[in-house]
Design a protein around this motif. Structure first.
Motif, PDB file in Angstrom:
ATOM      1  N   LYS A  68       0.783  -1.102   0.053  1.00  0.00           N
ATOM      2  CA  LYS A  68      -0.013   0.035   0.053  1.00  0.00           C
ATOM      3  C   LYS A  68       0.820   1.248  -0.031  1.00  0.00           C
ATOM      4  O   LYS A  68       1.906   1.414   0.739  1.00  0.00           O
ATOM      5  CB  LYS A  68      -0.830   0.008   1.484  1.00  0.00           C
ATOM      6  CG  LYS A  68      -1.865  -1.232   1.017  1.00  0.00           C
ATOM      7  CD  LYS A  68      -2.736  -0.818   2.213  1.00  0.00           C
ATOM      8  CE  LYS A  68      -3.934  -2.131   2.305  1.00  0.00           C
ATOM      9  NZ  LYS A  68      -5.073  -1.736   3.187  1.00  0.00           N
ATOM     10  N   HIS A  69       0.440   2.173  -0.816  1.00  0.00           N
ATOM     11  CA  HIS A  69       1.060   3.398  -1.064  1.00  0.00           C
ATOM     12  C   HIS A  69       0.148   4.623  -0.707  1.00  0.00           C
ATOM     13  O   HIS A  69      -0.994   4.534  -1.196  1.00  0.00           O
ATOM     14  CB  HIS A  69       1.577   3.701  -2.224  1.00  0.00           C
ATOM     15  CG  HIS A  69       2.650   2.710  -2.463  1.00  0.00           C
ATOM     16  ND1 HIS A  69       4.238   2.664  -2.068  1.00  0.00           N
ATOM     17  CD2 HIS A  69       2.719   1.238  -3.407  1.00  0.00           C
ATOM     18  CE1 HIS A  69       4.743   1.627  -2.615  1.00  0.00           C
ATOM     19  NE2 HIS A  69       3.910   0.922  -3.285  1.00  0.00           N
ATOM     20  N   GLU A  70       0.488   5.886  -0.039  1.00  0.00           N
ATOM     21  CA  GLU A  70      -0.260   6.938   0.069  1.00  0.00           C
ATOM     22  C   GLU A  70       0.084   7.820  -1.127  1.00  0.00           C
ATOM     23  O   GLU A  70       1.255   8.290  -1.243  1.00  0.00           O
ATOM     24  CB  GLU A  70      -0.040   7.550   1.330  1.00  0.00           C
ATOM     25  CG  GLU A  70      -0.762   7.018   2.497  1.00  0.00           C
ATOM     26  CD  GLU A  70      -0.613   7.784   3.950  1.00  0.00           C
ATOM     27  OE1 GLU A  70       0.248   8.622   4.053  1.00  0.00           O
ATOM     28  OE2 GLU A  70      -1.569   7.486   4.718  1.00  0.00           O
ATOM     29  N   ILE A  71      -0.983   8.374  -1.497  1.00  0.00           N
ATOM     30  CA  ILE A  71      -0.830   9.250  -2.813  1.00  0.00           C
ATOM     31  C   ILE A  71      -1.468  10.748  -2.306  1.00  0.00           C
ATOM     32  O   ILE A  71      -2.592  10.693  -1.881  1.00  0.00           O
ATOM     33  CB  ILE A  71      -1.568   8.855  -4.131  1.00  0.00           C
ATOM     34  CG1 ILE A  71      -0.999   7.551  -4.477  1.00  0.00           C
ATOM     35  CG2 ILE A  71      -1.183  10.187  -5.082  1.00  0.00           C
ATOM     36  CD1 ILE A  71       0.389   7.288  -5.119  1.00  0.00           C
ATOM     37  N   ARG A  72      -0.682  11.634  -2.109  1.00  0.00           N
ATOM     38  CA  ARG A  72      -0.891  12.935  -1.606  1.00  0.00           C
ATOM     39  C   ARG A  72      -0.982  13.984  -2.644  1.00  0.00           C
ATOM     40  O   ARG A  72      -0.189  14.143  -3.496  1.00  0.00           O
ATOM     41  CB  ARG A  72       0.109  13.653  -0.404  1.00  0.00           C
ATOM     42  CG  ARG A  72       0.102  12.588   0.609  1.00  0.00           C
ATOM     43  CD  ARG A  72       1.157  13.003   1.695  1.00  0.00           C
ATOM     44  NE  ARG A  72       0.864  12.044   2.819  1.00  0.00           N
ATOM     45  CZ  ARG A  72       0.043  12.174   4.078  1.00  0.00           C
ATOM     46  NH1 ARG A  72      -0.787  13.230   3.907  1.00  0.00           N
ATOM     47  NH2 ARG A  72       0.071  11.210   4.756  1.00  0.00           N
ATOM     48  N   ARG A  73      -2.296  14.781  -2.621  1.00  0.00           N
ATOM     49  CA  ARG A  73      -2.318  15.640  -3.899  1.00  0.00           C
ATOM     50  C   ARG A  73      -2.889  16.881  -3.254  1.00  0.00           C
ATOM     51  O   ARG A  73      -3.945  16.996  -2.313  1.00  0.00           O
ATOM     52  CB  ARG A  73      -3.210  15.238  -4.793  1.00  0.00           C
ATOM     53  CG  ARG A  73      -3.282  16.137  -6.111  1.00  0.00           C
ATOM     54  CD  ARG A  73      -4.018  15.258  -7.259  1.00  0.00           C
ATOM     55  NE  ARG A  73      -5.453  15.959  -6.874  1.00  0.00           N
ATOM     56  CZ  ARG A  73      -6.201  15.637  -7.940  1.00  0.00           C
ATOM     57  NH1 ARG A  73      -6.191  14.725  -8.685  1.00  0.00           N
ATOM     58  NH2 ARG A  73      -7.557  16.143  -7.646  1.00  0.00           N
ATOM     59  N   VAL A  74      -2.345  18.259  -3.525  1.00  0.00           N
ATOM     60  CA  VAL A  74      -2.852  19.395  -2.949  1.00  0.00           C
ATOM     61  C   VAL A  74      -3.770  19.926  -4.421  1.00  0.00           C
ATOM     62  O   VAL A  74      -3.279  20.014  -5.371  1.00  0.00           O
ATOM     63  CB  VAL A  74      -1.759  20.359  -2.867  1.00  0.00           C
ATOM     64  CG1 VAL A  74      -2.194  21.798  -2.700  1.00  0.00           C
ATOM     65  CG2 VAL A  74      -0.890  20.081  -1.508  1.00  0.00           C
ATOM     66  N   LYS A  75      -4.924  20.590  -3.899  1.00  0.00           N
ATOM     67  CA  LYS A  75      -5.757  20.760  -5.024  1.00  0.00           C
ATOM     68  C   LYS A  75      -6.583  22.132  -4.336  1.00  0.00           C
ATOM     69  O   LYS A  75      -6.668  22.273  -3.118  1.00  0.00           O
ATOM     70  CB  LYS A  75      -6.683  19.683  -5.518  1.00  0.00           C
ATOM     71  CG  LYS A  75      -7.708  19.315  -4.702  1.00  0.00           C
ATOM     72  CD  LYS A  75      -8.355  18.224  -5.048  1.00  0.00           C
ATOM     73  CE  LYS A  75      -9.644  18.643  -5.191  1.00  0.00           C
ATOM     74  NZ  LYS A  75     -10.744  17.693  -5.714  1.00  0.00           N
ATOM     75  N   GLY A  76      -7.081  23.010  -5.284  1.00  0.00           N
ATOM     76  CA  GLY A  76      -8.064  24.044  -4.948  1.00  0.00           C
ATOM     77  C   GLY A  76      -7.600  25.063  -4.123  1.00  0.00           C
ATOM     78  O   GLY A  76      -8.154  25.565  -3.157  1.00  0.00           O
ATOM     79  N   ILE A  77      -6.378  25.572  -4.553  1.00  0.00           N
ATOM     80  CA  ILE A  77      -5.692  26.660  -3.836  1.00  0.00           C
ATOM     81  C   ILE A  77      -6.499  28.070  -4.360  1.00  0.00           C
ATOM     82  O   ILE A  77      -6.655  28.320  -5.262  1.00  0.00           O
ATOM     83  CB  ILE A  77      -4.001  26.979  -4.398  1.00  0.00           C
ATOM     84  CG1 ILE A  77      -3.287  25.412  -3.747  1.00  0.00           C
ATOM     85  CG2 ILE A  77      -3.523  27.832  -3.511  1.00  0.00           C
ATOM     86  CD1 ILE A  77      -1.731  25.374  -4.249  1.00  0.00           C
ATOM     87  N   LYS A  78      -6.846  28.677  -3.068  1.00  0.00           N
ATOM     88  CA  LYS A  78      -7.665  29.872  -3.358  1.00  0.00           C
ATOM     89  C   LYS A  78      -6.863  31.067  -2.333  1.00  0.00           C
ATOM     90  O   LYS A  78      -6.331  30.614  -1.360  1.00  0.00           O
ATOM     91  CB  LYS A  78      -8.986  29.691  -2.792  1.00  0.00           C
ATOM     92  CG  LYS A  78      -9.737  28.874  -3.815  1.00  0.00           C
ATOM     93  CD  LYS A  78     -11.191  28.655  -3.535  1.00  0.00           C
ATOM     94  CE  LYS A  78     -11.794  27.384  -4.393  1.00  0.00           C
ATOM     95  NZ  LYS A  78     -13.131  27.244  -3.903  1.00  0.00           N
ATOM     96  N   ASP A  79      -6.937  32.310  -2.898  1.00  0.00           N
ATOM     97  CA  ASP A  79      -6.415  33.211  -2.086  1.00  0.00           C
ATOM     98  C   ASP A  79      -7.317  33.909  -1.154  1.00  0.00           C
ATOM     99  O   ASP A  79      -8.449  32.966  -1.102  1.00  0.00           O
ATOM    100  CB  ASP A  79      -6.236  34.464  -3.188  1.00  0.00           C
ATOM    101  CG  ASP A  79      -7.136  35.251  -3.762  1.00  0.00           C
ATOM    102  OD1 ASP A  79      -8.389  34.926  -3.191  1.00  0.00           O
ATOM    103  OD2 ASP A  79      -6.764  35.965  -4.797  1.00  0.00           O
ATOM    104  N   LYS A  80      -7.024  34.874  -0.328  1.00  0.00           N
ATOM    105  CA  LYS A  80      -7.974  35.214   0.668  1.00  0.00           C
ATOM    106  C   LYS A  80      -9.198  35.676   0.167  1.00  0.00           C
ATOM    107  O   LYS A  80     -10.268  36.131   0.968  1.00  0.00           O
ATOM    108  CB  LYS A  80      -7.393  36.525   1.557  1.00  0.00           C
ATOM    109  CG  LYS A  80      -6.943  37.909   0.550  1.00  0.00           C
ATOM    110  CD  LYS A  80      -6.217  38.886   1.415  1.00  0.00           C
ATOM    111  CE  LYS A  80      -5.892  40.087   0.580  1.00  0.00           C
ATOM    112  NZ  LYS A  80      -4.955  40.921   1.404  1.00  0.00           N
TER     113      LYS A  80
END
Length: 188
Positions: free
Chosen positions: A83-95
């Motif tokens: 098993k491997h964890e896949i991490r993903r950053v998404k939906g970056i929004k400013d203030k």
């Protein structure tokens, strides 16, 4: 610095989970202008990145922090049953809730650029009699600096001269005219 594309040391950022996620981290930018947040053990969920201190002489730009994003953590199993964890950053929004440029992924790192703008400064000089401490009028000062800056100003009735809206950089101040009955000190 957005105008000079200069890497800035001394900014301090927090990365904090929101809602039920209490993950929290504080990082300071290095001389290379980089602050690293390790997300390898971070919980899935919403996060907020906030610049809590700008470098000396700078202010946060209008599009600066806080930024929010979602960290997705998925588990996949390879052909050998590992098993491997896949991490993903998404939906970056400013203030303002507007989508921010998508971060680039390099070597399992997401790289985002946050810009600061330099603060304009004021130089205030007070001309006084060396013995009495009384303000003097009649003096003229010249200030030269970056990008061809060259201004000459007369002291006011209170012995003060101001140079305002100065960009960061090195300047040279010279007294070019002294009040009647006084001599130039030779100091710059």
């Amino acid at each position: 610095d957005q105008n000079a594309e200069k890497l800035l040391d001394g900014a301090v950022f927090t990365l904090q989970g929101t809602g039920d996620n209490s993950d929290f981290s504080v990082e300071r930018t290095t001389v290379y202008g980089v602050a690293n947040f390790d997300l390898s053990n971070a919980k899935a969920g919403e996060y907020k990145l906030t610049e809590i201190k700008t470098p000396d002489g700078y202010k946060a730009s209008d599009s600066s922090c806080p930024w929010t994003f979602t960290l997705e953590v998925n588990t996949v199993t390879d052909s050998k049953g590992v098993k491997h964890e896949i991490r993903r950053v998404k939906g970056i929004k400013d203030k303002n809730g507007e989508k921010v440029n998508t971060p680039t992924l390099t070597d399992d790192s997401y790289n985002c650029t946050i810009y600061n703008t330099s603060k304009k400064q004021t130089l205030k000089v007070t001309k006084k009699d060396s013995k009495t401490g009384e303000p003097l009028t009649g003096a003229v000062f010249s200030l030269t600096g970056p990008n061809g800056y060259n201004e000459e100003r007369h002291v006011d009735v209170s012995g003060v001269v101001k140079f305002e809206d100065l960009e960061p950089g090195d300047y040279e101040l010279k007294e070019t005219t002294v009040p009647v009955g006084y001599m130039l000190s030779g100091k710059t």
